[in-house]
Write a protein that holds these residues in place. Structure first.
Motif, PDB file in Angstrom:
ATOM      1  N   ALA A  92       0.823  -1.214   0.000  1.00 56.91           N
ATOM      2  CA  ALA A  92       0.000   0.000   0.000  1.00 56.91           C
ATOM      3  C   ALA A  92       0.857   1.265   0.000  1.00 56.91           C
ATOM      4  O   ALA A  92       1.861   1.350   0.711  1.00 56.91           O
ATOM      5  CB  ALA A  92      -0.919  -0.006   1.204  1.00 56.91           C
ATOM      6  N   GLN A  93       0.433   2.233  -0.778  1.00 58.58           N
ATOM      7  CA  GLN A  93       1.127   3.510  -0.819  1.00 58.58           C
ATOM      8  C   GLN A  93       0.862   4.292   0.463  1.00 58.58           C
ATOM      9  O   GLN A  93      -0.187   4.146   1.090  1.00 58.58           O
ATOM     10  CB  GLN A  93       0.643   4.326  -2.030  1.00 58.58           C
ATOM     11  CG  GLN A  93       1.025   3.731  -3.372  1.00 58.58           C
ATOM     12  CD  GLN A  93       2.527   3.658  -3.559  1.00 58.58           C
ATOM     13  OE1 GLN A  93       3.234   4.644  -3.338  1.00 58.58           O
ATOM     14  NE2 GLN A  93       3.029   2.492  -3.946  1.00 58.58           N
ATOM     15  N   PRO A  94       1.793   5.141   0.884  1.00 54.51           N
ATOM     16  CA  PRO A  94       1.600   5.942   2.095  1.00 54.51           C
ATOM     17  C   PRO A  94       0.320   6.773   2.019  1.00 54.51           C
ATOM     18  O   PRO A  94      -0.021   7.314   0.961  1.00 54.51           O
ATOM     19  CB  PRO A  94       2.843   6.848   2.110  1.00 54.51           C
ATOM     20  CG  PRO A  94       3.882   6.076   1.355  1.00 54.51           C
ATOM     21  CD  PRO A  94       3.122   5.360   0.271  1.00 54.51           C
ATOM     22  N   GLY A  95      -0.410   6.839   3.113  1.00 55.89           N
ATOM     23  CA  GLY A  95      -1.610   7.650   3.169  1.00 55.89           C
ATOM     24  C   GLY A  95      -2.859   6.994   2.634  1.00 55.89           C
ATOM     25  O   GLY A  95      -3.963   7.538   2.785  1.00 55.89           O
ATOM     26  N   LYS A  96      -2.741   5.823   2.023  1.00 57.32           N
ATOM     27  CA  LYS A  96      -3.917   5.153   1.481  1.00 57.32           C
ATOM     28  C   LYS A  96      -4.756   4.563   2.607  1.00 57.32           C
ATOM     29  O   LYS A  96      -4.235   3.926   3.522  1.00 57.32           O
ATOM     30  CB  LYS A  96      -3.495   4.041   0.518  1.00 57.32           C
ATOM     31  CG  LYS A  96      -4.675   3.294  -0.102  1.00 57.32           C
ATOM     32  CD  LYS A  96      -4.210   2.189  -1.035  1.00 57.32           C
ATOM     33  CE  LYS A  96      -5.413   1.440  -1.608  1.00 57.32           C
ATOM     34  NZ  LYS A  96      -4.991   0.339  -2.513  1.00 57.32           N
ATOM     35  N   MET A  97      -6.074   4.744   2.521  1.00 55.94           N
ATOM     36  CA  MET A  97      -6.972   4.148   3.514  1.00 55.94           C
ATOM     37  C   MET A  97      -7.048   2.647   3.282  1.00 55.94           C
ATOM     38  O   MET A  97      -7.238   2.190   2.147  1.00 55.94           O
ATOM     39  CB  MET A  97      -8.361   4.774   3.391  1.00 55.94           C
ATOM     40  CG  MET A  97      -9.360   4.237   4.387  1.00 55.94           C
ATOM     41  SD  MET A  97     -10.987   5.027   4.214  1.00 55.94           S
ATOM     42  CE  MET A  97     -11.918   4.131   5.457  1.00 55.94           C
ATOM     43  N   LEU A  98      -6.914   1.863   4.347  1.00 52.22           N
ATOM     44  CA  LEU A  98      -6.935   0.409   4.249  1.00 52.22           C
ATOM     45  C   LEU A  98      -8.027  -0.169   5.142  1.00 52.22           C
ATOM     46  O   LEU A  98      -8.600   0.533   5.963  1.00 52.22           O
ATOM     47  CB  LEU A  98      -5.577  -0.157   4.652  1.00 52.22           C
ATOM     48  CG  LEU A  98      -4.393   0.225   3.768  1.00 52.22           C
ATOM     49  CD1 LEU A  98      -3.067  -0.113   4.447  1.00 52.22           C
ATOM     50  CD2 LEU A  98      -4.501  -0.464   2.406  1.00 52.22           C
ATOM     51  N   GLY A  99      -8.299  -1.466   4.980  1.00 49.09           N
ATOM     52  CA  GLY A  99      -9.271  -2.131   5.833  1.00 49.09           C
ATOM     53  C   GLY A  99     -10.363  -2.858   5.085  1.00 49.09           C
ATOM     54  O   GLY A  99     -11.169  -3.570   5.701  1.00 49.09           O
ATOM     55  N   ASP A 100     -10.404  -2.713   3.764  1.00 49.50           N
ATOM     56  CA  ASP A 100     -11.449  -3.370   2.966  1.00 49.50           C
ATOM     57  C   ASP A 100     -10.985  -4.675   2.341  1.00 49.50           C
ATOM     58  O   ASP A 100     -11.768  -5.366   1.678  1.00 49.50           O
ATOM     59  CB  ASP A 100     -11.940  -2.436   1.852  1.00 49.50           C
ATOM     60  CG  ASP A 100     -12.707  -1.235   2.387  1.00 49.50           C
ATOM     61  OD1 ASP A 100     -13.329  -1.391   3.462  1.00 49.50           O
ATOM     62  OD2 ASP A 100     -12.662  -0.171   1.761  1.00 49.50           O
ATOM     63  N   GLY A 101      -9.733  -5.040   2.523  1.00 53.98           N
ATOM     64  CA  GLY A 101      -9.197  -6.238   1.884  1.00 53.98           C
ATOM     65  C   GLY A 101      -9.773  -7.530   2.450  1.00 53.98           C
ATOM     66  O   GLY A 101     -10.060  -7.630   3.642  1.00 53.98           O
ATOM     67  N   THR A 102      -9.928  -8.512   1.568  1.00 50.54           N
ATOM     68  CA  THR A 102     -10.479  -9.806   1.973  1.00 50.54           C
ATOM     69  C   THR A 102      -9.882 -10.913   1.119  1.00 50.54           C
ATOM     70  O   THR A 102      -9.369 -10.654   0.013  1.00 50.54           O
ATOM     71  CB  THR A 102     -12.017  -9.814   1.830  1.00 50.54           C
ATOM     72  OG1 THR A 102     -12.522 -11.116   2.159  1.00 50.54           O
ATOM     73  CG2 THR A 102     -12.428  -9.453   0.414  1.00 50.54           C
ATOM     74  N   LEU A 103      -9.983 -12.133   1.600  1.00 52.79           N
ATOM     75  CA  LEU A 103      -9.541 -13.296   0.828  1.00 52.79           C
ATOM     76  C   LEU A 103     -10.721 -13.959   0.119  1.00 52.79           C
ATOM     77  O   LEU A 103     -10.583 -15.025  -0.460  1.00 52.79           O
ATOM     78  CB  LEU A 103      -8.841 -14.302   1.745  1.00 52.79           C
ATOM     79  CG  LEU A 103      -7.569 -13.803   2.444  1.00 52.79           C
ATOM     80  CD1 LEU A 103      -7.005 -14.872   3.356  1.00 52.79           C
ATOM     81  CD2 LEU A 103      -6.519 -13.375   1.412  1.00 52.79           C
ATOM     82  N   GLY A 104     -11.895 -13.356   0.204  1.00 53.06           N
ATOM     83  CA  GLY A 104     -13.046 -13.837  -0.556  1.00 53.06           C
ATOM     84  C   GLY A 104     -14.002 -14.739   0.199  1.00 53.06           C
ATOM     85  O   GLY A 104     -14.892 -15.333  -0.410  1.00 53.06           O
TER      86      GLY A 104
END
Length: 227
Positions: A92-104
């Motif tokens: 992830a690039q600096p400052g990017k909002m994260l937390g939506d990732g999933t393995l499906g």
């Protein structure tokens, strides 16, 4: 008489041997798995609960597959918790909002009366009730509770507001070691820190942006099963 005594002694020895075998089998079945999480801030050792086998087995599977290696603690809030496991956080690039990732996939909720959000517990993150009424857990995202100490008056008000009743065990934990009682019954608790809470505290205290992402990346270097 001697024959009867010998027979009784033989049966006793056989029974003791059988009992010891069963005890060893039970001990093996009840043995809890330990995993070592090495982070850029230090080592955290976690114990996984056998009372939540779906979450335990899923976590072990991801650990053995190296899924967590290189991911970030992408959300940290002092006196609350530290969260990681988003597969999108690795590059992830600096400052990017994260937390939506999933393995499906999701893991079915495993709420247990004796497992609650005391300080140091390992818990599963999840999507909100509006899209996830069964409160199923994220396939990979987790958080470790830091929390704070609460008074009995705090817990009384929380009981009224949330229409719930804390057990004596919960009250003792929350008024001594602390935790996040308002999350009980909402998110699955499936393990706890047995070594390295000072590392959790250090991560939680990191400076962060408006998305609660640390300004300096805090990375999970690797996780491995150690016992």
């Amino acid at each position: 008489m001697k024959k009867l005594f010998f027979l009784a002694f033989f049966l006793f020895v056989a029974f003791v041997g059988y009992s010891q075998t069963i005890d060893k089998q039970d001990e093996k079945m009840e043995k809890e798995t330990l995993v070592e999480m090495n982070t850029s801030y230090g080592k955290i050792v976690l114990k996984l609960y056998n009372d939540t086998p779906l979450h335990r087995d899923n976590f072990i599977k991801l650990v053995n597959e190296g899924v967590y290696d290189g991911l970030l603690f992408h959300r940290v809030i002092d006196k609350f918790m530290i969260q990681g496991g988003d597969p999108n956080s690795r590059d992830a690039q600096p400052g990017k909002m994260l937390g939506d990732g999933t393995l499906g996939y999701n893991v079915p909720a495993e709420f247990r009366p004796g497992l609650f959000h005391k300080r140091g517990t390992l818990c599963a993150a999840r999507e909100g009730d509006e899209v996830n009424p069964k409160k199923e857990s994220s396939s990979s995202q987790f958080y470790i509770v830091q929390g704070r100490v609460w008074s009995d008056a705090d817990l009384d008000r929380m009981e009224q507001y949330m229409n719930k009743k804390f057990t004596e065990e919960q009250r003792k934990a929350y008024t001594t070691v602390g935790g996040t009682p308002h999350l009980d019954g909402e998110y699955t608790v499936y393990g706890e820190v047995v070594e390295g809470m000072e590392v959790v505290d250090k991560i939680a205290a990191a400076k962060r942006d408006r998305f609660d992402r640390p300004l300096e990346d805090i990375r999970i270097e690797n996780i491995k099963v150690i016992k």
